[in-house]
Scaffold this active site. Structure first.
Site: not given
Ligand code: CDP
Length: 577
Positions: A83, A280, A282, A284, A427, A431
């Site tokens: 994101s 980080n 989540c 991963e 996760p 996206i």
């Molecule tokens: O889908 P998106 O790219 O929004 O994020 P994700 O794959 O659900 O999460 C990837 C990483 O983004 C997580 O492990 C966090 O490091 C970060 N993240 C965050 O900082 N704040 C959020 N609300 C969601 C994700």
């Protein structure tokens, strides 16, 4: 692309209403009057064009060509970056990486310097992770003042409060991971820090456990607690007793999770730079302090061709995606010079997958089956091979990552790597919504559910199920209503093969969640985000089993979530009736 009548946004016929709502609220650019002034396609072009600027530094006049390639890839939604890249690229906000790990040393200077960096990263939508293990325990001496220390858990509270304040102005809720090593004297306080489900809402907690601790719990041996300031053992406790407390808390609230530090460090590409202690939010991406990772995910269902995956097309997408993520490192800016230095030294990226459950369903492989696990492991093996080859090809063109010679890659055949870490499975919470696929490698959560997004409700039905049920002539309003009520295909009107194929997270044995996570982990450089979803009726012993299975299977971490044990669930099945 069609303009909506009220002029406040655009509608992409390919995007679901839920995806459009999220895009319009947080991702698409706005003009000076606060009106959305960019379409989804224009957003993809903005991101592609900005990231491709990196190309010119390596070879003149290449940027336009790569901008076009990147744009085609993003517009096809075969691949989407995390994101912050979508939100920030080309908008003047410099942070593009999804996640960072920051140092916290045992001094107020370090704690508050890192707090400042954290604030700036959260403002930009990135996530942060920390090990609090270096902080002296609660009530330990503070030599300079003769006072008593307040301990890691109180400082986690400080970070949480700061993140909540920033969230009020931000576009994305700040998220952090706090890790505490299982030897820290405050470990029990840490384990129960989220006993009240309202506590520390911006934090995920993970206990950093060692193989030795897990073995001590199995054998019921004592476990030493060590003051990090003095290095001395302050007391011994029962390893089994502590693990039981962790299990009980995780059963009750979903927190804490476990990080398997030995598994993480066995795969550390740069042991010379020190042990990895945190991930980080989540889980991963294990990283060294100040390191960051640009994540991006391949939408597997987009590569389906009849009853197979089009591997040629997937291989091509992997190559372009690796190049894209490597370019992101160069065009990003960082709110502190040490973050830029760390990103450039190891050039870690995290290419992953999303839509696994949709893909398995489309191929007729029940998620909880040996065939599905085998298929997924082989697929991840191929993706990993292509991704490593792409990183090597980039190294031939642009040079290896600067720390290459001191890394575990250096003695391996195949030639230098451009990136110390290439793959990671995120996760994909948002996206995957934009790509229109199931999230990450999670099983289907429900066949019909209500998504609660931005205070609105969006009803969704698994499209493939609806299509197949329609083709077989069983899709009636009565069945639709039943499935909306229960979320599953477990109805007399649904043929057994369809039921098996669309098995949902709570219908399968937890063991299969671990099997799938471990299969993906085998061919993933970093780690794999996975939550083992359990029904509300799950027994405490099942959480215990999940933790042990995950450890034995070679996972780098594990988290459980029992239905109903926390309130802030984004995905919630509709209430029965
Ligand atoms: O889908 P998106 O790219 O929004 O994020 P994700 O794959 O659900 O999460 C990837 C990483 O983004 C997580 O492990 C966090 O490091 C970060 N993240 C965050 O900082 N704040 C959020 N609300 C969601 C994700």
């Amino acid at each position: 692309m069609v303009s909506t009548p009220n002029g406040t946004g655009t509608v992409d016929p390919e995007m679901s209403p839920a995806a459009m709502a999220v895009l319009a609220d947080r991702y698409l650019r706005r003009d000076d009057n606060g009106r959305v002034c960019e379409s989804v396609g224009q957003m993809m072009d903005r991101v592609a064009g900005f990231v491709a600027q990196a190309e010119d530094a390596y070879r003149a006049h290449e940027a336009d060509r790569w901008a076009a390639r990147f744009s085609r890839l993003l517009r096809s939604r075969e691949f989407l970056p995390n994101s912050p890249t979508l939100m920030n690229a080309g908008t003047g906000s410099p942070v593009l990486s999804g996640c960072f790990v920051l140092p916290i040393e045992d001094s107020l200077d370090s704690i508050f310097t890192t707090l400042r960096t954290t604030a700036l990263l959260h403002q930009a939508g990135a996530g942060t992770g920390f090990s609090f293990a270096h902080l002296r325990p609660r009530d330990d001496r503070v030599c300079s003042t003769g006072a008593r220390a307040s301990g890691p858990v109180s400082f986690i509270g400080l970070y949480d409060a700061a993140t909540q304040v920033i969230r009020l102005g931000g576009r994305r809720r700040g998220a952090s991971m706090a890790v505490l090593d299982v030897h820290h004297p405050d470990i029990r306080e840490f384990v129960t820090a989220k006993s009240d489900p309202a506590a520390l809402p911006t934090f995920n907690l993970s206990v950093g456990v060692t193989d030795e601790f897990m073995l001590a719990a199995v054998a019921d041996r004592p476990h030493p607690l060590i003051n990090p300031r003095t290095g001395r053992v302050v007391r011994e406790i029962s390893a089994r007793g502590l693990l039981e407390t962790i299990v009980a808390e995780a059963w009750r609230t979903g927190e804490p999770g476990l990080l398997f530090l030995d598994a993480i460090n066995r795969a550390n590409p740069l042991p010379a730079l020190g042990a990895l202690e945190a991930t980080n939010p989540c889980g991963e991406v294990p990283l060294a302090p100040n390191e960051s990772c640009n994540l991006g995910s391949l939408a597997l269902p987009r590569f389906l061709s009849g009853d197979r995956i089009d591997e040629q097309r997937l291989g091509r997408a992997v190559r372009v995606a690796v190049r894209f993520l490597d370019d992101v490192i160069d065009v990003a800016d960082y709110p502190a010079p040490e973050l830029a230095a760390a990103a450039h030294a190891t050039r870690k990226i995290g290419l992953g997958i999303m839509g696994l459950a949709d893909t398995l369903a489309a191929l007729g492989l029940p998620y909880d089956s040996e065939a599905a696990v085998r298929f997924t492991q082989r697929l991840m093996y191929r993706i990993s091979r292509w991704a490593h080859a792409a990183s090597r090809a980039l190294a031939a063109e642009r040079g290896a990552f600067p720390r290459y010679s001191g890394s575990v890659w250096a003695p391996l055949p195949g030639g230098p790597m451009r990136n110390a870490q290439v793959t990671s499975v995120a996760p994909t919470g948002t996206i995957s919504l934009l790509a229109g696929t199931s999230a990450g490698i999670e099983p289907l959560f429900a066949l019909a559910y209500t998504r609660h997004i931005l205070g609105r409700e969006f009803d969704q039905v698994e499209p493939l199920f609806e299509r197949l049920a329609t083709e077989r002539g069983i899709w009636t309003p009565a069945l639709a209503a039943e499935i909306a009520a229960t979320g599953t295909a477990d109805h007399p009107g649904v043929p057994a093969d369809l039921r098996r194929r669309f098995v949902t997270a709570l219908e399968m044995e937890p063991y299969w969640h671990i099997r799938m996570q471990a299969a993906v982990q085998r061919h993933t450089d970093a780690a794999v985000a996975k939550t083992v979803n359990l029904p509300e009726t799950a027994a405490v012993g099942q959480v215990h089993d999940v933790f042990h299975q995950a450890w034995r299977a070679g996972c780098k971490g594990t988290t459980v979530y029992r239905s109903g044990s926390r309130r802030d669930q984004v995905l919630r099945p509709p209430p029965p009736g």
